[in-house]
Design an enzyme around this catalytic site. Sequence first.
Site, PDB file in Angstrom:
ATOM      1  N   LYS A  96      16.866  16.757 -11.270  1.00 46.14           N
ATOM      2  CA  LYS A  96      18.870  16.420 -10.945  1.00 46.14           C
ATOM      3  C   LYS A  96      19.314  15.991  -9.190  1.00 46.14           C
ATOM      4  O   LYS A  96      19.768  14.807  -8.882  1.00 46.14           O
ATOM      5  CB  LYS A  96      19.571  17.956 -10.781  1.00 46.14           C
ATOM      6  CG  LYS A  96      21.180  17.397 -11.430  1.00 46.14           C
ATOM      7  CD  LYS A  96      21.989  18.180 -10.710  1.00 46.14           C
ATOM      8  CE  LYS A  96      22.671  18.130  -9.754  1.00 46.14           C
ATOM      9  NZ  LYS A  96      23.406  19.123  -9.485  1.00 46.14           N
ATOM     10  N   ARG A 109      30.642  16.605  -6.612  1.00 44.07           N
ATOM     11  CA  ARG A 109      30.899  16.181  -4.803  1.00 44.07           C
ATOM     12  C   ARG A 109      30.012  15.173  -4.741  1.00 44.07           C
ATOM     13  O   ARG A 109      29.969  14.440  -4.168  1.00 44.07           O
ATOM     14  CB  ARG A 109      30.579  17.758  -4.570  1.00 44.07           C
ATOM     15  CG  ARG A 109      32.244  18.180  -4.300  1.00 44.07           C
ATOM     16  CD  ARG A 109      31.339  19.382  -3.349  1.00 44.07           C
ATOM     17  NE  ARG A 109      32.622  20.645  -3.540  1.00 44.07           N
ATOM     18  CZ  ARG A 109      33.381  20.364  -2.569  1.00 44.07           C
ATOM     19  NH1 ARG A 109      33.674  19.591  -1.231  1.00 44.07           N
ATOM     20  NH2 ARG A 109      34.372  21.747  -2.414  1.00 44.07           N
ATOM     21  N   CYS A 154      38.303  19.561  -0.948  1.00 44.33           N
ATOM     22  CA  CYS A 154      37.872  18.814   0.391  1.00 44.33           C
ATOM     23  C   CYS A 154      39.187  19.280   1.605  1.00 44.33           C
ATOM     24  O   CYS A 154      39.963  19.600   1.332  1.00 44.33           O
ATOM     25  CB  CYS A 154      37.337  17.533   0.466  1.00 44.33           C
ATOM     26  SG  CYS A 154      35.613  17.491   0.745  1.00 44.33           S
ATOM     27  N   ILE A 209      31.791  16.759   4.066  1.00 40.20           N
ATOM     28  CA  ILE A 209      32.132  15.116   3.969  1.00 40.20           C
ATOM     29  C   ILE A 209      31.985  14.865   5.630  1.00 40.20           C
ATOM     30  O   ILE A 209      31.824  13.213   5.588  1.00 40.20           O
ATOM     31  CB  ILE A 209      33.221  15.087   3.193  1.00 40.20           C
ATOM     32  CG1 ILE A 209      33.528  13.417   2.599  1.00 40.20           C
ATOM     33  CG2 ILE A 209      34.319  15.074   3.950  1.00 40.20           C
ATOM     34  CD1 ILE A 209      34.152  13.504   1.996  1.00 40.20           C
ATOM     35  N   LEU A 247      29.660  14.712   8.559  1.00 45.08           N
ATOM     36  CA  LEU A 247      28.621  14.071   8.255  1.00 45.08           C
ATOM     37  C   LEU A 247      28.519  12.808   7.824  1.00 45.08           C
ATOM     38  O   LEU A 247      27.933  11.808   8.363  1.00 45.08           O
ATOM     39  CB  LEU A 247      27.630  14.707   7.731  1.00 45.08           C
ATOM     40  CG  LEU A 247      27.837  16.907   8.890  1.00 45.08           C
ATOM     41  CD1 LEU A 247      26.612  17.350   7.870  1.00 45.08           C
ATOM     42  CD2 LEU A 247      27.502  16.621  10.253  1.00 45.08           C
ATOM     43  N   ASP A 277      19.699  26.981  -2.867  1.00 44.74           N
ATOM     44  CA  ASP A 277      19.392  27.087  -5.002  1.00 44.74           C
ATOM     45  C   ASP A 277      18.829  27.896  -5.482  1.00 44.74           C
ATOM     46  O   ASP A 277      18.768  28.247  -6.655  1.00 44.74           O
ATOM     47  CB  ASP A 277      19.336  25.295  -4.855  1.00 44.74           C
ATOM     48  CG  ASP A 277      20.183  24.256  -4.707  1.00 44.74           C
ATOM     49  OD1 ASP A 277      21.704  25.097  -4.361  1.00 44.74           O
ATOM     50  OD2 ASP A 277      20.537  23.346  -4.630  1.00 44.74           O
TER      51      ASP A 277
END
Length: 424
Positions: A22, A93, A117, A124, A126, A307
């Site tokens: 994914k 996102r 956010c 975000i 970056l 993860d």
Amino acid sequence: MDKLVIKGGSRISGTITASGSKNTSLPIIAATLLTGNGTFTLHHIPDLKDIVTFTQLLHHLGAETTYEGNTLKVSSRNVQSLQAPYELVKKMRASIYVLGPMLARFGHARVSLPGGCAFGPRPIDLHLMAMEKLGATITIETGFIDATIPGGKLQGGHITFPISSVGATGNALMAAVLAEGTTTISNAAAEPEIETLCKFLIAMGATIRGTGTTELEIEGCNTLKAIEFKNVFDRIEAGTLLAAAAITGGDITVNGVEPEQMKAVLKKFVHAGCLVETTDNSITLKSPKKLIPTDVTAKPYPAFPTDMQAQWIALMTQAEGSSHITDKVYHERFNHIPELNRLGAHIEIHKNQAIVHGPQQLSGTKVMSTDLRASASLVLAGLVAEGTTEVLRVYHLDRGYEKIEIKLNSLGADISREKYDEFH
């Protein structure tokens, strides 16, 4: 709404093939926006909610897609809308990935701020910093990021990320391939997902040096072409399946993988007492009689992945002693712990560290999914719990695991998917 009903006590054993990744699918699908020259054919794309959401976003922008048998075809020839609306972006996102490709190709992009956010430091930033380094002007108003190029075309520049970010590195790469001149990216994410995106862009006609490292150099080009491409395996799904076998005392072979990309995770399974054998494209795990408590620290690749942190905590509830799990990527990624404790686990949280005291006999009850990987940890716990566990809100799980209950049932689990009314 769906829930998974898990009858615990079965050993997870057998042979299974890993799904496509994914976390690689999303940026390479976004990269199809870089050219209207031909139709992309993308193989090994998993059947997931996030993939559906992303293709809906492409449709909104004007792209055409077909999906059949894990093959996605995309044509961005007729893309006209340059606005990614909140209704779609709020679901995922990763929708921010369309910012770089749209800006680079069309000179303008308007993307809704991802849900949740806040102002001040946020991931975000970056992405936006990278676009500005390439000559874009960014404004944020009425909940939208509005990106334009005063000079008409992005210009090569030097981007240095203060922290490693897979998403921002991917967006910077996709913008830089159509910029004028040379772009360098320092402290780039080196995850396999970024390496695969580089290979995808190179196959499209881009020039990228340093693939697989934290220092990337991109020579901008004028045109790119559509290609046929096979996605890589999902290393997090593979790790979750290995954990399912280990937590239940089973033996498993996962095919269609690249063990080299999972060295940090496999090393920890060995430390926990498992026997792990690999070939070029398979991993076999045999569980020990007793799991050994094993500490992990989640950090950017090639270290243990954040993860897999939640799944490891679930596994360590069955180890003979205490384990310390630290997450240096997301310091507060412990929403699964209260739910695991509801099942009978004994887990304490100290700042960015979880201390798991095992072994604990878990007992089935109702638990609530809070995010994708937290959901996976609850499923693992349910497999070993006594009695029946109901995992609610599994739409989180469906975002990143392809038919997980079908896969686990083929390996010996007893899991059914049922509808329920959350308000009754």
